[in-house]
Write an enzyme that holds these catalytic residues in place. Structure first.
Site, PDB file in Angstrom:
ATOM      1  N   HIS A 111       0.812  -1.213   0.000  1.00  0.00           N
ATOM      2  CA  HIS A 111       0.000   0.000   0.000  1.00  0.00           C
ATOM      3  C   HIS A 111       0.849   1.269   0.000  1.00  0.00           C
ATOM      4  CE1 HIS A 111       0.489  -0.290   4.493  1.00  0.00           C
ATOM      5  NE2 HIS A 111       0.571   1.006   4.372  1.00  0.00           N
ATOM      6  N   ASP A 142       0.328  -7.636   1.358  1.00  0.00           N
ATOM      7  CA  ASP A 142       0.697  -6.237   1.569  1.00  0.00           C
ATOM      8  C   ASP A 142       2.210  -6.060   1.567  1.00  0.00           C
ATOM      9  OD1 ASP A 142       0.295  -3.566   1.839  1.00  0.00           O
ATOM     10  OD2 ASP A 142      -0.158  -3.594   3.974  1.00  0.00           O
ATOM     11  N   SER A 222       4.845   2.446   7.924  1.00  0.00           N
ATOM     12  CA  SER A 222       4.586   1.326   7.023  1.00  0.00           C
ATOM     13  C   SER A 222       5.832   0.960   6.233  1.00  0.00           C
ATOM     14  CB  SER A 222       3.468   1.680   6.045  1.00  0.00           C
ATOM     15  OG  SER A 222       2.221   1.542   6.653  1.00  0.00           O
TER      16      SER A 222
END
Length: 633
Positions: A111, A142, A222
């Site tokens: 993402h 992911d 992230s």
């Protein structure tokens, strides 16, 4: 040179604090056994061990943080409600980990780089930004691999000694240090916590193993690594709970290594996450267990897409691992994990062995795994992309999760019509087209673009279209072909509720220019509706023996006509038309003169191209869990 001084200062403060606590306890005449049980040993030897361990950890983290990079992404996202429009959301920040210097590979979250129009990478300790590109992206896990082509980026670190080492699954209460570039500043951030939970958890559109830690993870973290005290990587940060600041989630190295192995197997393509295609009911009620004659183990099969298991079978083990009545197995020691943990370790075409109770007899049944391709796909750019057909202002789109979120918001599951929810949650079990050569989509009217031609028609929610001029609509490509082949004077669109919208063919053609100018369209159907339209539902070729096994077990006793639809039998002429659809040449280009758009009998011959393979998965329906947000700024 400052780092050792800081360590010595920390050690001195710790020593003074412990001495004060010891003196207070002595003054209060408390039991000295409490002191020993809390491991407050004041011996010189104990302090030396603690100091050496602290200094070792500090050096390992200094080495590890050199491999952490900052990502700058500018995503360009197309709208699913109005697919010809593009929206830009500015520059976003994430983190990444250099884990293979020899191959020049950087690991991050999918993402963080999805739909990126531009991508730059900045090393820790340098102001320079380098252009990067995405090599592999796996939305289900992911995870993504990116690289930098500029050799200057890899100077001073292009040695195997700097490669990160992946750790095994960490024990509970072990330390976890998260390094990244979160919101709130430009420099590197380091937070520290402990491993508090290990379980299966919802990712973007699949359920995989996940580690919960109490170190703070916020947007921007992230893709950043989490290290243990030995300086080994235990995972990659990817989620957090917005209402609980000290609850973060990392992708464990087991999932990362499975992702990397799948990329190697598929020669640069992310492997699909495997699913069983089985629906189970947990048997926790005492009366239910008594009726099924089971005690502590077993779960009841209630539905299936394919396979040799039968509804009513009670699964008591998977690959030799006993299944409890709540669907969990033993992970290690006394830790429980959902039985799908053992399924997710497999690859497409592999099989698992279920031990089941059938009619009071215990038998072993082999079950092949598939990629969980879903009737309503989940992720933009992964298993769905904005696609449309506009006829007389009626905007037709294939139903997808991004479109539902745009139409109904994040609480779409409470606002969407019941029929739509049935397709989302149970579509795979209700249809017959799975793994067939003719894929099925849910075709809906998304909007009605205002024009006098469609005056009197309106919709209040996403409306599914099932037939065009009395012919069943299966997917967008077939729908477009039916429109081109139409010889009637009127276009008749029938919805799932048997309502009809009828437009004059000549009026549709004459309204094209007005609709283009009023709504900014350049074509009445999206450019991806050609022979390259993504209908291969897997990212890798399923072994033929597995595919044959699955087809044979899906359609035992079902004739050929029934395979094509779950609610109607098509006439032979329509079966022939649909079966030969893959051989149909491209429709005329979008710049065909308006008076020839729908009347052209023959279409130009176009060289057929190989359809790219993509991966897709159907998320399992599980209990409602707290909402999570991706940790991207």
């Amino acid at each position: 040179m400052e780092a050792p001084d800081n360590i010595q200062q920390q050690q001195q403060l710790l020593l003074e604090q412990q001495k004060r606590m010891y003196e207070e306890k002595m003054q209060n005449n408390d039991d000295l056994e409490w002191w020993k049980n809390e491991n407050f040993n004041l011996s010189t030897e104990s302090y030396q061990v603690q100091n050496e361990k602290l200094e070792k950890t500090h050096k390992l983290l200094i080495k590890g943080r050199k491999n952490v990079v900052k990502l700058y992404t500018s995503p360009s996202i197309r709208s699913f409600s109005y697919p010809w429009q593009v929206r830009n959301s500015g520059t976003k920040v994430g983190s990444g980990l250099i884990f293979d210097h020899k191959k020049r590979r950087i690991l991050t979250n999918a993402h963080c780089v999805a739909n990126s129009a531009s991508l730059c990478v900045q090393r820790y300790g340098t102001p320079l930004k380098y252009e990067a590109r995405v090599l592999v992206i796996g939305h289900q896990a992911d995870l993504a691999l990116i690289t930098v082509d500029d050799p200057a980026f890899w100077e001073d670190i292009n040695t195997e000694e700097n490669d990160c080492i992946f750790s095994s699954l960490p024990p509970l209460q072990s330390h976890a240090t998260v390094i990244g570039f979160p919101t709130g500043g430009d420099n590197l951030s380091i937070t520290r916590g402990v491993v508090s939970r290990i379980e299966m958890r919802n990712y973007v559109n699949s359920t995989l193993l996940c580690i919960q830690i109490d170190a703070q993870i916020i947007p921007g973290n992230s893709g950043g690594p989490a290290f243990n005290d030995d300086g080994k990587v235990i995972g990659i940060a990817f989620q957090y709970l917005p209402n609980l600041p000290n609850v973060g989630f990392i992708i464990p190295t087991e999932v990362i290594q499975h992702f990397l192995e799948g990329v190697e197997r598929n020669k640069g393509i992310a492997a699909a996450v495997c699913f069983t295609g089985l629906s189970f009911q947990y048997v926790e009620n005492a009366s239910h267990r008594q009726l099924l004659k089971i005690e502590k183990v077993g779960m009841l099969l209630i539905d299936k897409i394919f396979g040799n298991l039968l509804p009513g079978d009670v699964a008591i083990a998977i690959d030799g691992h006993s299944i409890s009545r709540d669907g969990t197995c033993i992970l290690r020691d006394d830790e429980q994990i959902n039985f799908n943990y053992f399924v997710r370790q497999k690859f497409l075409g592999d099989k698992v062995t279920f031990t089941v109770l059938r009619n009071g007899e215990q038998i072993d049944v082999d079950h092949y795994l598939y990629d969980g391709n879903c009737l309503v796909p989940d992720v933009n750019g992964y298993n769905c992309e904005p696609t449309y057909i506009m006829v007389g202002g009626l905007l037709f789109i294939p139903l997808s999760m991004p479109h539902l979120r745009e139409w109904y918001g994040d609480d779409w599951s409470q606002k969407a019509p019941f029929r739509v929810l049935m397709d989302v949650f149970h579509g795979n079990y209700n249809r017959k087209l799975i793994l067939e050569d003719i894929p099925e989509e849910v075709i809906c009217i998304s909007h009605i673009l205002p024009h006098k031609i469609n005056l009197g028609y309106s919709i209040s929610h996403v409306t599914q279209v099932t037939h065009f001029n009395d012919k069943r609509v299966f997917n967008m490509f077939q729908f477009l072909s039916l429109i081109f082949d139409c010889q009637e004077d009127y276009f008749r669109f029938k919805t799932v509720s048997n309502h009809e919208m009828i437009l004059s063919k000549n009026a549709v053609v004459s309204s094209m220019n007005d609709l283009f100018q009023q709504h900014g369209l350049t074509a009445w159907y999206s450019p991806n509706l050609d022979t390259n339209y993504q209908y291969k539902l897997t990212s890798e070729k399923m072994p033929e023996i597995t595919k044959k096994f699955i087809r044979d077990t899906i359609y035992v006793g079902v004739d050929e006509k029934e395979r094509l639809s779950d609610d109607c039998k098509l006439p032979d002429s329509e079966l022939l038309h649909v079966a030969e659809l893959s051989k149909t040449p491209l429709p005329p280009p979008v710049n065909t003169p308006q008076d020839q758009v729908f009347d052209q009998q023959t279409t130009p011959q176009v060289e057929q191209t190989t359809t790219p393979q993509v991966e897709e998965a159907k998320p399992q329906v599980e209990e409602t869990k707290p909402q999570v947000e991706e940790t991207q700024q």
